[in-house]
Enzyme design. Sequence first.
Site, PDB file in Angstrom:
ATOM      1  N   ASP A  21      -4.265  27.676  75.062  1.00 48.08           N
ATOM      2  CA  ASP A  21      -4.387  26.404  74.356  1.00 48.08           C
ATOM      3  C   ASP A  21      -5.847  26.049  74.128  1.00 48.08           C
ATOM      4  O   ASP A  21      -6.267  25.692  73.029  1.00 48.08           O
ATOM      5  CB  ASP A  21      -3.717  25.337  75.219  1.00 48.08           C
ATOM      6  CG  ASP A  21      -3.361  24.146  74.408  1.00 48.08           C
ATOM      7  OD1 ASP A  21      -3.181  23.081  75.000  1.00 48.08           O
ATOM      8  OD2 ASP A  21      -3.265  24.277  73.179  1.00 48.08           O
ATOM      9  N   ASP A  80       3.410  20.066  74.665  1.00 46.90           N
ATOM     10  CA  ASP A  80       2.771  19.489  75.841  1.00 46.90           C
ATOM     11  C   ASP A  80       3.806  18.828  76.730  1.00 46.90           C
ATOM     12  O   ASP A  80       3.814  19.021  77.946  1.00 46.90           O
ATOM     13  CB  ASP A  80       1.722  18.455  75.422  1.00 46.90           C
ATOM     14  CG  ASP A  80       0.610  19.072  74.621  1.00 46.90           C
ATOM     15  OD1 ASP A  80       0.077  18.396  73.729  1.00 46.90           O
ATOM     16  OD2 ASP A  80       0.287  20.240  74.894  1.00 46.90           O
TER      17      ASP A  80
END
Lengths: 448, 235
Positions: free
Chosen positions: A263, A366
């Site tokens: 990420d 997320d």
Amino acid sequence: MLTFMASDSEEEVCDERTSLMSAESPTPRSCQEGRPGPEDGESAAPWRGQDGEEDHEEDPDHYVCSGVPGRPPGLEEELTLKYGAKHVIMLFVPVTLCMIVVVATIKSVRFYTEKNGQLIYTPFTEDTPSVGQRLLNSVLNTLIMISVIVVMTIFLVLLYKYRCYKFIHGWLIMSSLMLLFLFSYIYLGEVLKTYNVAMDYPTLFLTVWNFGAVGMVCIHWKGPLVLQQAYLIMISALMALVFIKYLPEWSAWVILGAISVYDLVAVLCPKGPLRMLVETAQERNEPIFPALIYSSAMVWTVGMAKLDPSSQGALQLPYDPEMEEDSYDSFGEPSYPEVCEPPLPGYPGEELEEEEERGVKLGLGDFIFYSVLVGKAAATGSGDWNTTLACFVAILIGLCLTLLLLAVFKKALPALPISITFGLVFYFSTDNLVRPFMDTLAFHQLYI
Amino acid sequence: MTAAVFFGCAFIAFGPALALYIFTIATEPLRIIFLIIGAFFWLVSLLLSSLVWFLAGTITENKDGPVQKYLLMFGVLVSVFIQEVFRFGYYKILKKASEGLKNISADETALSMRLLAYVSGLGFGIMSGVFSFVNTLSDSLGPGTVGIHGDSPQFFLVSAFMTLVIIMLHLFWGIVFFDGCEKKKWYALLLVLLTHLLVSTLWRDLSIFPCRRERGAEKEGWIQEEEELINGVWP
């Protein structure tokens, strides 16, 4: 893209992970033209594309619009801080809700803690005699999973770059269909089994059909903001439960760590796929595909009545004014082309009369990975609630820090690294160090 | 152990803190954030003190017997010290933050130090109470009989009240501590530290209700006893 493996068919991994985006509530003007000014001081779209197995919809945030022009920079900062706390809380609440759903399910429904096969993306088993072999297998599993995610993301970026919107839409719709119907059917079945409640098929069909159909409408088209948010939370929880069930122990932890690193790289590196996606989307000033971003943004246009008749036609947006409250995500792709065509000449003057509230967007991926971490802590913490709570607090603090950085840097930021790092640190340390200490203290009725 | 015990003990232990949260903190986002950061600070202090206790345990090679009691007492002392150090650290951070907030948003009433003391104390307290009591609470939902082996049957009730006490005490300690730091009255800090030590080390020695069993073993023993009683096996 469904792949099937072993006993169950839950393969659909619809995880979109997007970084945090602070989205200023877009005024219709800004959503139509390009960004009026440079992105300094505006909420750039911290937005990470999702890397899902199946489904990523990375949509650049077309909310990266300027706020009201003409505000002095000091006021801008003050407003940032003022709204900052509110939006931290507006993200705390859904993240907390998602985690509560996942933990409640894990603690009560046995199905999600039973080992019942593995995903095709983690082919190596962890039932090996030696620790070294197990570690090696989990690392290999992680490598495969991460490479699948990278390939998917790059594929999505290419699709987006070459404007294959229909393909992306179809992909997205198919994956939401699967989540909303199949996974929720299975979930409902397991919950009913746990509480030994009988339900006949007609009722079940009616329930699942209504749930799924309303979900599809809310997520992909228009619907009340709260309902859309609720559905996004529910599908994130369902996806997280799938991960918790099908990822083997050590692989899950290594994957969490690796995905945070990915990420970070994908969003911040200049040639990272997600960053390229964000930039392409920003260049084209296109909306992010709904259903993959949770948005807390709300806008209400106070000055709607004051618009002059000449711009009235231009403001025939496909939704009525009270729907303005919906997250702009609920634009939906079908309405997008219509919205973007007519110009709004009357807007620059009226903007100043409108109430604007900035919002923050957080990607569903997320949510999913936060819930996976907390859920795994609840599932494997030997019935210990302290570990779960510690991970929960750690993730919230990480989110808080990330939002703070967002307010400082004002660009797309990955939401996973800080929270997952804190979560992992706290999981392992609480499980091994704090738990025996607190147990001994509670046993002796000592309170610190 | 019924749902009545679970809900009763839960509300005894967490009721006041929940009420305080709902009526004073939940309305303002900034207060919620400071509460959670306070809870995080307490958590980190607990982590460090567990680490110290664990290392001390490994150094003495985990022998059974009175060594464990001394180790635990040592752990408690270290934990109290570290908690107060973290409280001081949180005070410093809050001081900087409130000054920063004051600079930027001049028109808003910045959060006063007393309010921040209250919020941080409550954060510490809630986290402490939750960590101490939530495992016991979840056990109270399961099957079993409290005190069937001669231990006190009031274990849950006493624990609940103690949890309530410790939450409130953390809140008050926070306020007194911050006030002492603000007005440079160092004896206030000493007072907080001493009373904290007193409370944390007191109960074990003066414990009127000794609780001899491990939580897990207690449950097994109780279940076995229940089965024996039901099936008619009498001692």
